[in-house]
Design a protein around this motif. Structure first.
Motif, PDB file in Angstrom:
ATOM      1  N   HIS A  74       0.819  -1.206   0.000  1.00  8.25           N
ATOM      2  CA  HIS A  74       0.000   0.000   0.000  1.00  8.25           C
ATOM      3  C   HIS A  74       0.857   1.262   0.000  1.00  8.25           C
ATOM      4  O   HIS A  74       1.995   1.257   0.474  1.00  8.25           O
ATOM      5  N   GLU A  75       0.271   2.345  -0.539  1.00  6.92           N
ATOM      6  CA  GLU A  75       0.886   3.670  -0.551  1.00  6.92           C
ATOM      7  C   GLU A  75      -0.142   4.661  -0.021  1.00  6.92           C
ATOM      8  O   GLU A  75      -1.331   4.372   0.043  1.00  6.92           O
ATOM      9  N   VAL A  76       0.332   5.841   0.340  1.00  4.13           N
ATOM     10  CA  VAL A  76      -0.569   6.851   0.881  1.00  4.13           C
ATOM     11  C   VAL A  76      -1.321   7.551  -0.254  1.00  4.13           C
ATOM     12  O   VAL A  76      -0.767   7.808  -1.316  1.00  4.13           O
ATOM     13  N   ALA A  77      -2.582   7.796  -0.009  1.00  3.12           N
ATOM     14  CA  ALA A  77      -3.424   8.567  -0.917  1.00  3.12           C
ATOM     15  C   ALA A  77      -4.219   9.529  -0.056  1.00  3.12           C
ATOM     16  O   ALA A  77      -4.191   9.451   1.172  1.00  3.12           O
ATOM     17  N   MET A  78      -4.915  10.441  -0.682  1.00  7.20           N
ATOM     18  CA  MET A  78      -5.692  11.411   0.084  1.00  7.20           C
ATOM     19  C   MET A  78      -6.996  11.713  -0.619  1.00  7.20           C
ATOM     20  O   MET A  78      -7.149  11.490  -1.805  1.00  7.20           O
ATOM     21  N   ALA A  79      -7.921  12.200   0.157  1.00  9.56           N
ATOM     22  CA  ALA A  79      -9.183  12.713  -0.356  1.00  9.56           C
ATOM     23  C   ALA A  79      -9.502  13.940   0.485  1.00  9.56           C
ATOM     24  O   ALA A  79      -9.018  14.073   1.609  1.00  9.56           O
ATOM     25  N   LEU A  80     -10.280  14.827  -0.058  1.00 10.34           N
ATOM     26  CA  LEU A  80     -10.708  15.973   0.730  1.00 10.34           C
ATOM     27  C   LEU A  80     -11.851  15.534   1.611  1.00 10.34           C
ATOM     28  O   LEU A  80     -12.826  14.963   1.133  1.00 10.34           O
TER      29      LEU A  80
END
Length: 164
Positions: A74-80
């Motif tokens: 896994h890798e880091v992702a983002m959402a608002l």
């Protein structure tokens, strides 16, 4: 027990240093607020930083801490938070004084994305996403950002703004 007597210089220094605190259900959980701050964050008084620089530096701590808990798939992702714009795998981050923070990355389909956010609206949800390529090592942007912060390449030390 009484508080020790402090000099006025010590009181001023304490007032300028950033403060952080966190409580977690797991007392051994890693929280960005309880990690030691890099020297780059404590060497310059908080009041001397723009809101963009200060938000950028703290986001680095949160992203790096989040990545510490990820496995190799896994890798880091983002959402608002509270927004329907979707999820973005974080590939880079920057700021533009006095009040803009930007995130560079890719959406789940692989399309290139960039989020430009005013610091007053900054509300980010970090999420673990499967790696883009299974055979590759996971990208750890938080550790690269922290290394850049330690090298002191923030706050006007970067390349000049074209046309400025």
């Amino acid at each position: 027990m009484t508080d020790p007597i402090r000099t006025s210089a010590e009181a001023m220094e304490d007032a300028a240093l950033p403060r952080a605190h966190a409580v977690h259900t797991d007392p051994h959980a890693s929280c960005a607020e309880t990690e030691p701050m890099p020297a780059a964050m404590t060497g310059k008084p908080q009041k001397a930083k723009s809101p963009a620089e200060w938000a950028y530096q703290r986001m680095i701590l949160y992203i790096r801490n989040f990545e510490k808990g990820l496995d190799n798939d896994h890798e880091v992702a983002m959402a608002l938070a509270g927004d329907a714009t979707g999820v973005m795998r974080i590939e880079g981050m920057g700021y533009f004084d006095p009040d803009i923070v930007t995130f560079y990355g890719r959406d789940p389909t692989g399309a290139r994305t960039q989020l430009i956010q005013h610091v007053s609206r900054l509300s980010v949800l970090l999420r673990a996403m499967p790696k883009a390529r299974q055979e590759a090592e996971p990208e750890r942007i938080g550790f690269r950002l922290a290394a850049d912060l330690e090298e002191g390449t923030t706050a006007g030390e970067g390349p000049p703004i074209p046309g400025a």
